[in-house]
Design an enzyme around this catalytic site. Structure first.
Site, PDB file in Angstrom:
ATOM      1  N   GLU A  60      -7.012  12.521  29.568  1.00  0.00           N
ATOM      2  CA  GLU A  60      -6.276  11.443  30.216  1.00  0.00           C
ATOM      3  C   GLU A  60      -7.219  10.311  30.634  1.00  0.00           C
ATOM      4  OE1 GLU A  60      -3.000  11.043  33.722  1.00  0.00           O
ATOM      5  OE2 GLU A  60      -2.735  12.785  32.398  1.00  0.00           O
ATOM      6  N   HIS A 155      -4.472  17.884  25.524  1.00  0.00           N
ATOM      7  CA  HIS A 155      -3.633  17.472  26.635  1.00  0.00           C
ATOM      8  C   HIS A 155      -2.226  17.349  26.083  1.00  0.00           C
ATOM      9  CE1 HIS A 155      -2.337  14.204  29.733  1.00  0.00           C
ATOM     10  NE2 HIS A 155      -1.889  15.401  30.060  1.00  0.00           N
ATOM     11  N   ASP A 189      -5.696  20.496  29.578  1.00  0.00           N
ATOM     12  CA  ASP A 189      -4.423  20.523  30.298  1.00  0.00           C
ATOM     13  C   ASP A 189      -3.313  20.828  29.298  1.00  0.00           C
ATOM     14  OD1 ASP A 189      -2.186  20.168  31.843  1.00  0.00           O
ATOM     15  OD2 ASP A 189      -2.464  18.006  32.133  1.00  0.00           O
ATOM     16  N   ASP A 234      -3.930  24.116  33.364  1.00  0.00           N
ATOM     17  CA  ASP A 234      -5.170  23.926  32.609  1.00  0.00           C
ATOM     18  C   ASP A 234      -5.726  25.285  32.194  1.00  0.00           C
ATOM     19  OD1 ASP A 234      -5.981  20.811  33.285  1.00  0.00           O
ATOM     20  OD2 ASP A 234      -4.853  21.801  34.891  1.00  0.00           O
ATOM     21  N   HIS A 274      -5.562  17.320  39.277  1.00  0.00           N
ATOM     22  CA  HIS A 274      -5.937  18.585  38.636  1.00  0.00           C
ATOM     23  C   HIS A 274      -7.318  19.023  39.111  1.00  0.00           C
ATOM     24  CE1 HIS A 274      -2.966  18.917  35.197  1.00  0.00           C
ATOM     25  NE2 HIS A 274      -2.721  17.704  35.655  1.00  0.00           N
TER      26      HIS A 274
END
Length: 311
Positions: A60, A155, A189, A234, A274
């Site tokens: 991200e 992700h 993730d 995760d 996270h």
């Protein structure tokens, strides 16, 4: 008369203990871009987290102009003199206007980047499964038993998490065919909990059900910063006997950075919602024969003959 020399076996075993673990981390940085890079308090926590890792895989990262990541790595190199660190970024990946990068930050004196590629998401039975295709990188590891490992970050799109996690098995087959290796770590993730993957669906997800895949972060883990959530989003998944054998038991876990650095929830959420997840590989005397009488004899013979077995 000088001090008595240590027996060769004892000397070698003492040297073995000097090896330091090789830590690999994955971290959803929650929309990391120049806005975060400009905040000194946020960057301070980022560099503290990343300085714990020999390879860190960021997700991200929304650094469209390509300036925030160099700023982060420069700050990391200034903070941690045990580097230096280098980095590799993927192309911008995603659909429409929402695009991200995968970023690998690594210590250049402990690992070397061997190769990389972006997975072509064109499987004839499952076209365009991934919202953000895996960007796959092969690194050296400081070990004779495990000379290199392939890192495969992902992700997932939350609403498509089940399909994307399942399709990582196709990525495994692609890497296996391209590089003729079994030693891989899938990490990132996955959105693998809290409604995005139904418990009854795990039985149909190949990355979970096919033999040889070991899920090191369990379903009961919590990788979320918010105190009112407990979700194992995760994950770290290992494939390959040598890779699994290198994992230090119990080392795979989320890293609770708010607790470690004394942050309130509000302060921590400025960094990410996270926790990073991490795993350690053992680099001490890999490739040595087993312990026990036979192994000790082999060690003694190796040292006395000057062969340097396993060193």
């Amino acid at each position: 008369m000088g001090p008595q020399a240590l027996p060769p076996v004892l000397l070698l075993l003492l040297l073995c203990r000097a090896g330091s673990p090789f830590r690999i981390c994955a971290f959803n940085t929650q929309r990391f871009a120049q806005g975060k890079a400009d905040k000194a308090d946020v960057m301070d926590i980022f560099v503290k987290i990343l300085s714990r890792c020999d390879i860190a895989v960021l997700q991200e990262v929304m650094d469209a102009k390509g300036k925030a990541v160099p700023t982060l790595v420069a700050a990391l190199n200034s903070f941690d003199s045990s580097g230096p660190y280098n980095y590799l970024t993927s192309p911008l990946l995603g659909r429409g206007n929402y695009q991200e990068r995968y970023v690998f930050i690594y210590r250049v004196h402990k690992t070397r980047l061997l190769d990389s590629y972006t997975y072509e998401d064109n499987h004839p039975d499952r076209l365009d499964v991934f919202a953000r295709e895996p960007f796959i990188v092969r690194f050296t590891v400081p070990s004779k038993a495990l000379p290199d490992v392939v890192l495969i970050p992902q992700h997932t799109m939350p609403s498509k998490a089940e399909a994307e996690i399942d399709a990582l098995y196709d990525v495994f087959l692609d890497v296996q065919a391209r590089w003729n290796t079994e030693e891989m770590i899938f990490l990132g993730d996955f959105n693998a909990d809290c409604g995005y993957v139904a418990k009854k669906r795990w039985g149909q997800i190949r990355l979970r059900q096919q033999p040889g895949f070991h899920w090191l972060i369990g379903d009961k883990a919590d990788s979320t910063v918010r105190e009112n959530t407990r979700c194992a989003y995760d994950r770290i998944v290992v494939h390959g006997e040598r890779c699994l054998g290198a994992v230090i038991p119990g080392s795979a876990q989320p890293f609770n950075f708010p607790k470690e650095y004394g942050l309130s929830e509000e302060e921590a959420l400025k960094v990410s919602d996270h926790y990073p997840v991490e795993v350690e590989l053992d680099t001490a005397c890999w490739g040595l024969p087993p312990t026990g009488p036979t192994g000790l004899v082999l060690l003694a013979l190796a040292v006395s003959s000057g062969s340097g077995y396993g060193i």
